[in-house]
Design a protein around this motif. Structure first.
Motif, PDB file in Angstrom:
ATOM      1  N   PRO A  86       0.826  -1.208   0.000  1.00 43.22           N
ATOM      2  CA  PRO A  86       0.000   0.000   0.000  1.00 43.22           C
ATOM      3  C   PRO A  86       0.862   1.262   0.000  1.00 43.22           C
ATOM      4  O   PRO A  86       2.051   1.223   0.303  1.00 43.22           O
ATOM      5  CB  PRO A  86      -0.794  -0.115   1.310  1.00 43.22           C
ATOM      6  CG  PRO A  86       0.075  -0.945   2.196  1.00 43.22           C
ATOM      7  CD  PRO A  86       0.815  -1.890   1.287  1.00 43.22           C
ATOM      8  N   GLY A  87       0.239   2.332  -0.364  1.00 46.80           N
ATOM      9  CA  GLY A  87       0.916   3.623  -0.302  1.00 46.80           C
ATOM     10  C   GLY A  87       1.696   4.011  -1.539  1.00 46.80           C
ATOM     11  O   GLY A  87       2.388   5.020  -1.533  1.00 46.80           O
ATOM     12  N   ARG A  88       1.622   3.229  -2.578  1.00 45.47           N
ATOM     13  CA  ARG A  88       2.324   3.605  -3.805  1.00 45.47           C
ATOM     14  C   ARG A  88       1.470   4.603  -4.569  1.00 45.47           C
ATOM     15  O   ARG A  88       0.284   4.380  -4.773  1.00 45.47           O
ATOM     16  CB  ARG A  88       2.591   2.386  -4.669  1.00 45.47           C
ATOM     17  CG  ARG A  88       3.574   1.440  -4.008  1.00 45.47           C
ATOM     18  CD  ARG A  88       3.835   0.259  -4.849  1.00 45.47           C
ATOM     19  NE  ARG A  88       4.946   0.533  -5.739  1.00 45.47           N
ATOM     20  CZ  ARG A  88       5.550  -0.398  -6.444  1.00 45.47           C
ATOM     21  NH1 ARG A  88       5.143  -1.634  -6.387  1.00 45.47           N
ATOM     22  NH2 ARG A  88       6.542  -0.099  -7.230  1.00 45.47           N
ATOM     23  N   ALA A  89       2.069   5.684  -4.974  1.00 44.49           N
ATOM     24  CA  ALA A  89       1.340   6.727  -5.700  1.00 44.49           C
ATOM     25  C   ALA A  89       1.298   6.386  -7.185  1.00 44.49           C
ATOM     26  O   ALA A  89       2.321   6.367  -7.857  1.00 44.49           O
ATOM     27  CB  ALA A  89       2.005   8.080  -5.488  1.00 44.49           C
ATOM     28  N   LEU A  90       0.110   6.091  -7.667  1.00 43.19           N
ATOM     29  CA  LEU A  90      -0.103   5.785  -9.081  1.00 43.19           C
ATOM     30  C   LEU A  90      -0.973   6.898  -9.641  1.00 43.19           C
ATOM     31  O   LEU A  90      -2.071   7.139  -9.149  1.00 43.19           O
ATOM     32  CB  LEU A  90      -0.792   4.427  -9.235  1.00 43.19           C
ATOM     33  CG  LEU A  90      -1.102   4.020 -10.671  1.00 43.19           C
ATOM     34  CD1 LEU A  90       0.143   3.408 -11.300  1.00 43.19           C
ATOM     35  CD2 LEU A  90      -2.233   3.027 -10.703  1.00 43.19           C
ATOM     36  N   GLU A  91      -0.467   7.590 -10.631  1.00 40.86           N
ATOM     37  CA  GLU A  91      -1.210   8.668 -11.270  1.00 40.86           C
ATOM     38  C   GLU A  91      -1.447   8.313 -12.731  1.00 40.86           C
ATOM     39  O   GLU A  91      -0.628   7.650 -13.355  1.00 40.86           O
ATOM     40  CB  GLU A  91      -0.433   9.979 -11.190  1.00 40.86           C
ATOM     41  CG  GLU A  91      -0.162  10.441  -9.771  1.00 40.86           C
ATOM     42  CD  GLU A  91       0.744  11.655  -9.751  1.00 40.86           C
ATOM     43  OE1 GLU A  91       0.703  12.469 -10.696  1.00 40.86           O
ATOM     44  OE2 GLU A  91       1.515  11.767  -8.785  1.00 40.86           O
ATOM     45  N   LEU A 127       4.340   6.022 -11.919  1.00 38.18           N
ATOM     46  CA  LEU A 127       4.500   5.194 -10.732  1.00 38.18           C
ATOM     47  C   LEU A 127       5.958   5.245 -10.304  1.00 38.18           C
ATOM     48  O   LEU A 127       6.865   4.986 -11.113  1.00 38.18           O
ATOM     49  CB  LEU A 127       4.098   3.745 -11.037  1.00 38.18           C
ATOM     50  CG  LEU A 127       4.322   2.735  -9.923  1.00 38.18           C
ATOM     51  CD1 LEU A 127       3.372   3.005  -8.753  1.00 38.18           C
ATOM     52  CD2 LEU A 127       4.130   1.327 -10.435  1.00 38.18           C
ATOM     53  N   ASP A 128       6.181   5.570  -9.054  1.00 36.38           N
ATOM     54  CA  ASP A 128       7.548   5.617  -8.502  1.00 36.38           C
ATOM     55  C   ASP A 128       8.477   6.491  -9.340  1.00 36.38           C
ATOM     56  O   ASP A 128       9.642   6.161  -9.545  1.00 36.38           O
ATOM     57  CB  ASP A 128       8.139   4.208  -8.393  1.00 36.38           C
ATOM     58  CG  ASP A 128       7.356   3.305  -7.450  1.00 36.38           C
ATOM     59  OD1 ASP A 128       6.674   3.840  -6.553  1.00 36.38           O
ATOM     60  OD2 ASP A 128       7.422   2.080  -7.617  1.00 36.38           O
TER      61      ASP A 128
END
Length: 132
Positions: A74-79, A111-112
């Motif tokens: 959890p907590g991965r920023a996917l735009e 992502l990342d």
């Protein structure tokens, strides 16, 4: 200007220059994005998205890519950014034209700190990205 005044002016300029941030220091290169532990797997999954020949295959590969993202914790920023191919303008994700004419758009997944771009072959390829 006398020699005294020239030296005084030079000393004043050096003092002012030393107050400027970063003066006399080497500029640091931007910090590179640290690769995530699953960066290789994500890149391979995205290669499969790009290599898909049919809308169904591409939709399946997009879902597999997202499964890998979720498996990373959890907590991965996917735009997601969508642009109209003809005009280049950004299209809001809630714009119905995205799902009505997906082939007329370019989607970018961030992502990342990495950018993954593709042209969707069908709405099924975009729905998992937009509905998240």
């Amino acid at each position: 200007m006398t020699l005294f005044h020239t030296r005084l002016a030079t000393a004043a300029l050096l003092a002012i220059a030393s107050l400027a941030p970063g003066a006399g220091q080497a500029q640091d290169a931007p910090t590179p994005v640290a690769p995530s532990p699953d960066a290789g797997a994500l890149q391979l999954a995205w290669t499969r998205v790009l290599a898909a020949l049919t809308p169904a295959q591409q939709a399946w590969e997009v879902r597999r890519f997202l499964d890998l993202v979720r498996a990373g914790g959890p907590g991965r920023a996917l735009e997601v950014d969508v642009r109209d191919l003809a005009s280049g303008r950004a299209v809001p994700l809630d714009d119905p034209s995205i799902l009505q004419r997906p082939q007329a758009h370019q989607a970018t997944v961030v992502l990342d700190g990495r950018f993954y771009e593709f042209q969707p072959l069908s709405r099924a390829s975009l729905e998992p990205l937009i509905a998240r």
